[in-house]
Design a protein around this motif. Sequence first.
Motif, short mmCIF file in Angstrom:
data_model
loop_
_atom_site.label_atom_id
_atom_site.label_comp_id
_atom_site.label_asym_id
_atom_site.label_seq_id
_atom_site.Cartn_x
_atom_site.Cartn_y
_atom_site.Cartn_z
N PRO A 38 9.86 -14.41 -53.10
CA PRO A 38 8.99 -14.00 -52.08
C PRO A 38 9.24 -11.54 -52.45
O PRO A 38 8.63 -11.04 -51.88
N VAL A 39 10.67 -11.85 -52.45
CA VAL A 39 10.57 -10.11 -52.62
C VAL A 39 10.05 -9.23 -53.56
O VAL A 39 9.37 -7.95 -53.33
N LEU A 40 9.89 -9.63 -55.03
CA LEU A 40 9.77 -9.27 -55.47
C LEU A 40 7.49 -9.43 -55.47
O LEU A 40 6.30 -8.79 -55.43
N ALA A 43 6.80 -6.87 -52.57
CA ALA A 43 6.77 -5.14 -53.47
C ALA A 43 4.84 -5.72 -54.28
O ALA A 43 4.11 -4.38 -54.23
N SER A 44 4.75 -6.32 -55.04
CA SER A 44 3.61 -6.13 -55.99
C SER A 44 2.23 -6.28 -55.09
O SER A 44 1.42 -5.17 -55.73
N LEU A 45 2.24 -7.23 -53.65
CA LEU A 45 1.23 -6.58 -52.95
C LEU A 45 1.79 -5.47 -52.71
O LEU A 45 0.08 -4.91 -52.00
N ARG A 46 2.62 -5.05 -52.19
CA ARG A 46 2.82 -3.25 -51.42
C ARG A 46 1.86 -2.43 -52.50
O ARG A 46 0.72 -2.01 -52.33
N ALA A 47 2.03 -2.21 -53.89
CA ALA A 47 1.79 -1.95 -54.78
C ALA A 47 0.15 -1.74 -55.19
O ALA A 47 -0.53 -0.89 -55.01
N ALA A 48 -0.01 -3.41 -54.93
CA ALA A 48 -1.88 -3.09 -54.81
C ALA A 48 -2.44 -2.73 -53.87
O ALA A 48 -3.26 -1.94 -54.00
N GLN A 49 -2.09 -2.39 -52.16
CA GLN A 49 -2.19 -1.90 -51.78
C GLN A 49 -2.47 -0.85 -51.75
O GLN A 49 -3.67 0.30 -51.70
N GLU A 50 -0.91 0.23 -52.15
CA GLU A 50 -0.93 1.58 -52.53
C GLU A 50 -2.38 2.58 -53.28
O GLU A 50 -3.24 2.74 -53.27
#
Length: 110
Positions: A38-40, A43-50
Amino acid sequence: MIKRYHPPAPPAARVLANSSVAEADKKQLQAMLENSDPVLLFASLRAAQEELGRQVDRRGVNQKLEEPVVVDLQRFARKFKGGLEEWRDKTNASATLSTDQTLAQKTQHV
């Protein structure tokens, strides 16, 4: 009518508990759940949002600016008024026609 509620469960747990799902599919889902972090995922969702934010910020940077469109309000008003009058004439004519038809039908039944 009696409503019966099942205890809350995540969708994956409901799939695993469903008897109509094939065992091979349940094993595949179970393996996916065991390997997922879930942590990864977060993090991948946050990177996609950025990245999406950066693309939105760059939107329109390389486009040339177009001249603003000048609208002749007097011409527009004349066209609109003419169209409005034409529409009123059509609707009044159809309303008169339908009233005449209704009267004709009533006189035929008398």
